[in-house]
Motif scaffolding. Structure first.
Motif, PDB file in Angstrom:
ATOM      1  N   PHE A  47       0.889  -1.155   0.000  1.00  0.00           N
ATOM      2  CA  PHE A  47       0.000   0.000   0.000  1.00  0.00           C
ATOM      3  C   PHE A  47       0.927   1.204   0.000  1.00  0.00           C
ATOM      4  CE2 PHE A  47      -4.343   0.842   2.349  1.00  0.00           C
ATOM      5  CZ  PHE A  47      -4.854   1.371   1.188  1.00  0.00           C
ATOM      6  N   HIS A  49       0.681   5.283   0.703  1.00  0.00           N
ATOM      7  CA  HIS A  49      -0.035   6.514   1.000  1.00  0.00           C
ATOM      8  C   HIS A  49       0.899   7.669   0.660  1.00  0.00           C
ATOM      9  CE1 HIS A  49      -3.150   4.201   2.871  1.00  0.00           C
ATOM     10  NE2 HIS A  49      -3.821   5.278   3.226  1.00  0.00           N
ATOM     11  N   TRP A  60      -5.175  13.109   7.936  1.00  0.00           N
ATOM     12  CA  TRP A  60      -6.320  13.465   7.110  1.00  0.00           C
ATOM     13  C   TRP A  60      -6.230  14.938   6.748  1.00  0.00           C
ATOM     14  CZ3 TRP A  60     -11.333  11.216   9.889  1.00  0.00           C
ATOM     15  CH2 TRP A  60     -11.383   9.828   9.699  1.00  0.00           C
ATOM     16  N   HIS A  98      -6.936  10.686  -1.727  1.00  0.00           N
ATOM     17  CA  HIS A  98      -7.305  10.455  -0.329  1.00  0.00           C
ATOM     18  C   HIS A  98      -8.435  11.414   0.028  1.00  0.00           C
ATOM     19  CE1 HIS A  98      -6.409   9.674   4.048  1.00  0.00           C
ATOM     20  NE2 HIS A  98      -6.276   8.466   3.533  1.00  0.00           N
ATOM     21  N   HIS A  99      -8.802  11.448   1.322  1.00  0.00           N
ATOM     22  CA  HIS A  99      -9.972  12.254   1.713  1.00  0.00           C
ATOM     23  C   HIS A  99      -9.824  13.745   1.406  1.00  0.00           C
ATOM     24  CE1 HIS A  99     -10.711   8.501   3.581  1.00  0.00           C
ATOM     25  NE2 HIS A  99     -10.160   8.743   4.756  1.00  0.00           N
ATOM     26  N   TYR A 144      -6.482   3.214  -4.752  1.00  0.00           N
ATOM     27  CA  TYR A 144      -7.346   3.626  -3.633  1.00  0.00           C
ATOM     28  C   TYR A 144      -7.963   4.936  -4.093  1.00  0.00           C
ATOM     29  CZ  TYR A 144      -7.977   5.772   1.110  1.00  0.00           C
ATOM     30  OH  TYR A 144      -8.433   6.385   2.248  1.00  0.00           O
ATOM     31  N   ASP A 184     -12.695   3.221   0.549  1.00  0.00           N
ATOM     32  CA  ASP A 184     -12.747   3.510   1.966  1.00  0.00           C
ATOM     33  C   ASP A 184     -14.191   3.871   2.322  1.00  0.00           C
ATOM     34  OD1 ASP A 184     -10.279   4.764   3.899  1.00  0.00           O
ATOM     35  OD2 ASP A 184     -12.371   5.034   4.442  1.00  0.00           O
ATOM     36  N   GLU A 230      -6.896  -1.827  11.867  1.00  0.00           N
ATOM     37  CA  GLU A 230      -5.748  -1.428  11.041  1.00  0.00           C
ATOM     38  C   GLU A 230      -4.453  -1.791  11.757  1.00  0.00           C
ATOM     39  OE1 GLU A 230      -6.379   2.715  10.010  1.00  0.00           O
ATOM     40  OE2 GLU A 230      -8.066   2.218   8.708  1.00  0.00           O
ATOM     41  N   ASP A 274      -5.121  -4.590   6.200  1.00  0.00           N
ATOM     42  CA  ASP A 274      -4.346  -3.403   5.824  1.00  0.00           C
ATOM     43  C   ASP A 274      -3.722  -2.827   7.085  1.00  0.00           C
ATOM     44  OD1 ASP A 274      -7.071  -2.625   6.545  1.00  0.00           O
ATOM     45  OD2 ASP A 274      -6.507  -0.589   6.015  1.00  0.00           O
ATOM     46  N   TRP A 281      -0.479   6.366   8.442  1.00  0.00           N
ATOM     47  CA  TRP A 281      -0.498   5.902   7.046  1.00  0.00           C
ATOM     48  C   TRP A 281       0.411   6.730   6.151  1.00  0.00           C
ATOM     49  CZ3 TRP A 281      -2.450   1.335   5.859  1.00  0.00           C
ATOM     50  CH2 TRP A 281      -3.358   0.768   6.762  1.00  0.00           C
ATOM     51  N   ASN A 582      -8.824   9.665  11.873  1.00  0.00           N
ATOM     52  CA  ASN A 582      -8.766   8.202  11.714  1.00  0.00           C
ATOM     53  C   ASN A 582      -8.636   7.435  13.028  1.00  0.00           C
ATOM     54  OD1 ASN A 582      -8.931   6.004  10.005  1.00  0.00           O
ATOM     55  ND2 ASN A 582      -6.727   5.786   9.800  1.00  0.00           N
ATOM     56  N   ASN A 585     -10.510   3.901  13.346  1.00  0.00           N
ATOM     57  CA  ASN A 585      -9.937   2.708  12.729  1.00  0.00           C
ATOM     58  C   ASN A 585      -8.515   2.428  13.184  1.00  0.00           C
ATOM     59  OD1 ASN A 585     -12.246   2.493  11.296  1.00  0.00           O
ATOM     60  ND2 ASN A 585     -11.420   3.280   9.379  1.00  0.00           N
TER      61      ASN A 585
HETATM   62  C1  FUL Z   1      -8.720   4.614   6.502  1.00  0.00           C
HETATM   63  C2  FUL Z   1      -8.424   6.047   6.095  1.00  0.00           C
HETATM   64  O1  FUL Z   1      -9.263   6.953   6.757  1.00  0.00           O
HETATM   65  C3  FUL Z   1      -6.979   6.211   6.442  1.00  0.00           C
HETATM   66  O2  FUL Z   1      -6.546   7.525   6.286  1.00  0.00           O
HETATM   67  C4  FUL Z   1      -6.172   5.264   5.577  1.00  0.00           C
HETATM   68  O3  FUL Z   1      -6.254   5.644   4.234  1.00  0.00           O
HETATM   69  C5  FUL Z   1      -6.664   3.839   5.760  1.00  0.00           C
HETATM   70  C6  FUL Z   1      -6.027   2.864   4.852  1.00  0.00           C
HETATM   71  O4  FUL Z   1      -8.049   3.779   5.586  1.00  0.00           O
HETATM   72  O5  FUL Z   1     -10.004   4.317   6.659  1.00  0.00           O
END
Ligand code: FUL
Length: 626
Positions: A47, A49, A60, A98-99, A144, A184, A230, A274, A281, A582, A585
């Motif tokens: 993975f 990031h 984030w 990403h977000h 992603y 996600d 995670e 993951d 991340w 985050n 998770n």
């Molecule tokens: C999460 C994301 O909110 C994190 O930032 C990251 O990308 C992870 C793999 O998934 O839910």
């Protein structure tokens, strides 16, 4: 007379040749598609990031980041690919978006992309470079793409779902084959303060239209599912079946269900673990010394690939656009260690027998378990749900690890088994380890035992068992499960302000000092009680940290206000309604910096929202950052 003999012989050979092989077992329950089989066999992939957060030290981004911040000085996708390949990984999945909404390719549907950055004067395309490098090296390429978009003006409006589908199409049609699309479930607020109701049917259909063999990851698949944490751990019991009706990404079944699957689940939705090689991340310099040690990574490997799940190990790319040497060296150490652990199979070329063989037919003989071929398997008759396999090691050997594989193209079946060793002194079998599910691959580690014979006894199976592989190893002691290792109870206090002069004014709680004592002890505080500290004197600092309990089910703080004061009466708000990114998770230590150095004598952390519905929140440690 002689002619008669010859005739008999011919007849005998002819009948032998005509003998119908005994029919194979019927498949049981939900089954993997051929794309899911190919995916499962990948086992381990990377993975990555990478994005504005790499440059802002955030987990984030909120979408307001200046795109010009994104400016890697020496971006080199070939280095990522070589690292992944040398680490034994079979592919790379990149955070295309990403977000924060920033696109690593010049998307025509956004104005927040590499095109708006300084990198390569806006002419770059990370997806192109990475997909080409992957293809050249024979690695698979995946993306992603976060539906949650904190930048796009359409997010939270009815136009957004189609816009997201268009964005998806762009990525799915311009960069060759995509083996996995990672969705996600996060669904927060956008620029207009609204959340989006995602059209998952549209998103999934868009993927299948352009990449019919892609595996769609989400909380509930349909290609593969999130494992519920995670931290790197699949359940010891892990079914690849899942009941997904009534659920969707972001509104998933309970975390323990995601961790273990459903025994009788209706759909084949195998688990994917993951986890990041660092605490967070995204890359940050301050975690250069927190790259997970090899024994931890081995443990994660055995708890993911070794528990019927695939391992998606995140290796963040740094600000130069390369994988930092601390991470790449660690990956090489891991590869070397895994190779050493699992190269010398003590079962190879040994004698193997079973107390039950399907139709007594050689086609299903126990020898198939040791022939190294994926599609030849040992099976029993339809009504035989319990059976034993014995391997004779010829001579006494130290053993402490066993690898088992079920032939999952016919479904996942075994639900309880034990591994035993022959104890010559007592003339009996000794229990080494017990387990529930096997699935595609199961690795069991146990205390070293010296023996000349081992037995796998399948005690319970939902249909007649079908296995295709057994391996036996003696791995170094250091890589046995970490039970005896005690983790340090002290917190690394680098960069923290000393706490000797502090007094916690509220809440009043018998153990409250434990939140500032530098030790990993958990204190529960009522959800409406703020933490108010008198620092003893006017103090300068740049931020604060909050250490939650590292458990996805724990009630940690999710949102807060942070205030400062000179006199304990008049307060200045430094962070309002702020979020610990985050934390639901990935409940790791949260460093929160202000945009300037601040000074004051009193600080207050007000809880606004917890990670779940509990009445109390947990604080392991709280402190101020220099
Ligand atoms: C999460 C994301 O909110 C994190 O930032 C990251 O990308 C992870 C793999 O998934 O839910």
């Amino acid at each position: 007379m002689k002619d008669l003999h010859i005739l008999c012989l011919i007849l005998f050979l002819f009948l032998g040749a005509c003998r119908q092989p005994f029919p194979p077992p019927a498949p049981y329950g939900a089954l993997p598609s051929s794309a899911q089989m190919d995916w499962q066999k990948m086992e381990y992939y990377m993975f990555v990031h990478f994005g504005p957060n790499t440059f802002t030290n955030k987990e984030w981004g909120d979408g307001t980041e200046n795109p010009q911040l994104f400016n890697p000085t020496d971006l080199d996708c070939t280095q990522w690919v070589e690292t992944a390949q040398k680490a034994g990984m079979k592919g790379i999945i990149i955070t295309a978006k990403h977000h924060d909404g920033f696109c690593l390719w010049p998307s025509q549907y956004s104005t927040h992309t590499v095109r708006e950055s300084l990198w390569k004067n806006g002419k770059g395309d990370v997806l192109k470079e990475l997909s080409v490098a992957c293809r050249q090296a024979g690695l698979k390429f995946g993306i992603y793409l976060s539906p949650w978009d904190r930048n796009h003006p359409f997010y939270g409006t009815k136009e957004y779902n189609q816009l997201f589908a268009n964005t998806l199409t762009e990525v799915l049609t311009n960069y060759g084959d995509i083996f996995e699309v990672w969705f996600d479930g996060a669904n927060g607020e956008g620029t207009n303060g609204k959340r989006q109701e995602y059209d998952w049917n549209l998103f999934n259909n868009t993927v299948y239209k352009h990449q019919p063999d892609a595996i769609i990851f989400s909380d509930v698949g349909p290609g593969c599912r999130w494992i519920g944490n995670e931290a790197g751990y699949a359940g010891e019991t892990n079914w690849s079946r899942l009941d997904i009706e009534g659920f969707m990404p972001g509104k998933s079944p309970r975390l323990d269900t995601l961790n273990s699957g459903n025994r009788y689940g209706k759909f084949w939705v195998p688990g994917e673990v993951d986890v990041s090689i660092r605490p967070g991340w995204f890359y940050s310099q301050e975690t250069d010394n927190q790259v997970k040690p090899v024994d931890k990574l081995v443990d994660i490997f055995c708890a993911s690939v070794g528990r019927n799940a695939n391992l998606l190990l995140n290796v963040p790319v740094d600000q130069s656009g390369r994988i930092h040497f601390k991470d790449s060296t660690r990956l090489m150490e891991l590869k070397h260690t895994l190779d050493n652990m699992f190269t010398h199979n003590l079962a190879e070329n040994k004698r193997v027998t079973a107390d039950a063989v399907r139709g007594n037919d050689k086609a299903y003989a126990a020898e198939n378990l040791l022939d190294g071929r994926y599609d030849s398997y040992w099976a029993t008759d339809d009504h035989v749900f319990a059976a034993s396999i014995e391997i004779d090691l010829d001579e006494k050997k130290d053993i402490n690890s066993v690898l088992l594989q079920e032939y999952i193209p016919l479904g996942q079946r075994v639900s309880r088994f034990v591994v035993e060793a022959w104890d010559e002194s007592k003339n009996t079998w000794k229990l080494l380890v017990e387990g529930t599910t096997i699935g595609y691959k199961r690795i069991l580690r146990f205390e070293t035992y010296r023996t000349n014979k081992i037995k796998l006894h399948i005690q319970e199976s939902l249909a007649s068992p079908v296995l295709n592989n057994i391996e036996i190893y003696h791995i170094p002691q250091a890589y046995l499960p970490a039970t005896e290792k005690t983790e340090s109870s002290l917190i690394n206090n680098e960069g923290h302000l000393p706490t000797e002069k502090w007094t916690i004014q509220s809440p009043v709680h018998t153990r409250i000092v434990e939140i500032i004592d530098g030790k990993k002890t958990s204190v529960s505080i009522n959800k409406n009680e703020a933490i108010l500290i008198d620092l003893g004197e006017e103090t300068q600092f740049r931020g604060f940290f909050y250490m939650p309990e590292e458990n996805v089910s724990a009630a940690n703080l999710a949102r807060y206000n942070f205030l400062i004061s000179h006199d304990g009466v008049n307060w200045t708000m430094l962070k309002r309604n702020a979020m610990f990114d985050n934390i639901r998770n990935n409940p790791i230590r949260q460093n929160q910096f202000f945009d300037r150095v601040v000074k004051g004598r009193y600080v207050k952390l007000e809880p606004l929202e917890l990670t779940n519905q509990a009445e109390k929140y947990i604080v392991v440690e709280f402190g101020l950052l220099k």
